[in-house]
Design a protein around this motif. Sequence first.
Motif, short mmCIF file in Angstrom:
data_model
loop_
_atom_site.label_atom_id
_atom_site.label_comp_id
_atom_site.label_asym_id
_atom_site.label_seq_id
_atom_site.Cartn_x
_atom_site.Cartn_y
_atom_site.Cartn_z
N ASP A 78 24.53 11.59 -18.46
CA ASP A 78 24.37 11.15 -16.90
C ASP A 78 23.18 10.64 -17.21
O ASP A 78 23.62 9.43 -15.82
N GLY A 79 22.66 9.45 -17.52
CA GLY A 79 21.42 9.14 -17.85
C GLY A 79 21.99 7.75 -17.65
O GLY A 79 21.30 6.64 -16.72
N GLU A 113 23.73 3.64 -11.64
CA GLU A 113 24.35 3.05 -10.16
C GLU A 113 22.61 3.06 -8.88
O GLU A 113 22.81 2.36 -7.88
N TRP A 114 21.31 3.13 -9.87
CA TRP A 114 20.40 2.31 -9.12
C TRP A 114 20.88 1.25 -9.11
O TRP A 114 20.06 -0.11 -8.12
N GLY A 123 30.21 17.67 -19.25
CA GLY A 123 29.44 18.62 -19.99
C GLY A 123 27.76 17.74 -20.66
O GLY A 123 27.30 18.11 -21.46
N GLY A 124 28.24 16.21 -19.85
CA GLY A 124 27.06 14.61 -20.03
C GLY A 124 27.46 14.31 -21.53
O GLY A 124 28.48 14.51 -22.25
N ALA A 125 26.69 14.20 -22.11
CA ALA A 125 26.64 14.21 -23.94
C ALA A 125 27.32 14.75 -24.92
O ALA A 125 28.13 14.33 -25.34
N GLY A 147 19.97 7.37 -23.38
CA GLY A 147 20.14 7.11 -21.46
C GLY A 147 19.46 7.63 -21.11
O GLY A 147 19.39 8.15 -19.71
N ALA A 148 18.48 8.80 -21.87
CA ALA A 148 18.49 10.30 -21.09
C ALA A 148 16.67 9.63 -20.26
O ALA A 148 16.21 8.88 -20.72
N ASN A 149 17.08 10.94 -19.74
CA ASN A 149 15.25 10.92 -18.25
C ASN A 149 15.32 9.78 -17.98
O ASN A 149 14.19 8.82 -17.66
#
Length: 486
Positions: free
Chosen positions: A173-174, A180-181, A387-389, A362-364
């Motif tokens: 997701d990161g 998106e930012w 499930g993300g990564a 790309g986490a957090n």
Amino acid sequence: MKNKNSVVSSSRRSFLKSTALVATGVMIVPRYVLGGPGYLAPSDRLIVAGIGVGGKGEGDLTSFAQSGKADIGFLCDVDERRAAASRARFPKAKFYKDYREMLDKEGKNFDAVSVSTPDHNHAVQTMAAMEMGKHVYVQKPLTHDIFEARALTKAARDYKVVTQMGNQGASGDGVRIMQEWFNADLIGKVHTVYCWTDRPVWPQGIPWPKESVPVPEGLDWDLWLGTAPKKNYIEGLVPFNWRGWWDYGTGALGDMGCHLVEAPHKVLNLDYPKDVQCSVGSVYVGEFQRGYFPESCPPSSHVIMTFPGNERTEGDLTMHWMDGGIKPKRPEELGPNETFGDGGNGVLFIGTKGKMMCGTYGANPRLLPTSRTEEVNITPQLERVPGGAEGHYAQWVEGAIAGYGKKDLSSPFEIAGPLTETLLIANLAIRGQDIRKEIQNDQGRTSYQYPGRDIKLLWDAKEMRVTNFEEANQFVKRNYREGWSL
């Protein structure tokens, strides 16, 4: 000419009817029974063969199996010790030492191949599988050489197989949050990116040991060498320390670059870099003498790449890569006790309106100052990977079952190839540091010049070559040992 995917479907049907996997109690109904060739049944499953099944290879195979849609049919590893855990976990899978023998004898009986071997053998193993019409999942970095990355990227299109590189953060997701930012114009156009890592955590910047040791029992050393030059075995090379030797590994950049550079590469839609320069950490031997160890990656490096500007950047983009524990200056917006990146690794984007950072994979992701992260409320626009990564594995399994072009993947070779090339272009500058020329003076004394240490390498992406320092091009495409070819 028979379609490769037709061959795969036929192979699956033969395997499902005749091998031990059916005997495990899992009833798998071949697609042709239910609806003819090409029919995709809900119960259809992917049969996977693993090449390099110890350590990370075992983890990859386990994740494929845990998707609920894959069976591990075959295992291949040159090291029986490393393969033991996978053989115990998948007792029904048939075991081979030589991937060429496995492909030749069992190619009709599986759909896909997972490659988790040292970097220097990725390309030949992956290409051999793709030529048979097999879908492939390959650990990062995709290849050891730039030429190999370009060749595999093209082959994936030509053979129409489903591909994925093992940089699982690409499915997290990161990186999507940061996209998106950026799309919401929270940091403006980006002009500078920093990526850093605490790797290497294995020996680098050292001479090749003069003393050889016996090959560990259970390891087929000749098969392990594969494409690499014939050398004697040295202490501790397998299973991990090969990463610090250019014959086999790609250093800290190869190990961590795919996890760190992936985020800016994707968010900013970067092309190949147009130039690269670097400095490396020195090792001293004797009195004030820098060690010359061209076989080994340096203990630390700082690489600066320039990427052509696009609609997401403020002019050309400058990317800094730092390893060996080197870090960029902490942003002023980051509190004195706040963690920079994830501590050991990180990525920092600097834009015309603000900054953002993340950790490995790309986490957090966080906007700077970090308090801004909680204040911003952006409605998700990009589809998330279930499930993300960790969903990176199931995504490939499902894509392979669906067939080429039917599902989007996070790191297919069309993305993973250029990303890997970017890292290997940076390695050209690092390796160029140790290219030396012998000089004889009038008195017959020998000295050395290092012409690659104080220049900027200019890169021609179309021709895959450095245009201003020919000596560096020897690393674009290496020579394989006799008997091995791409």
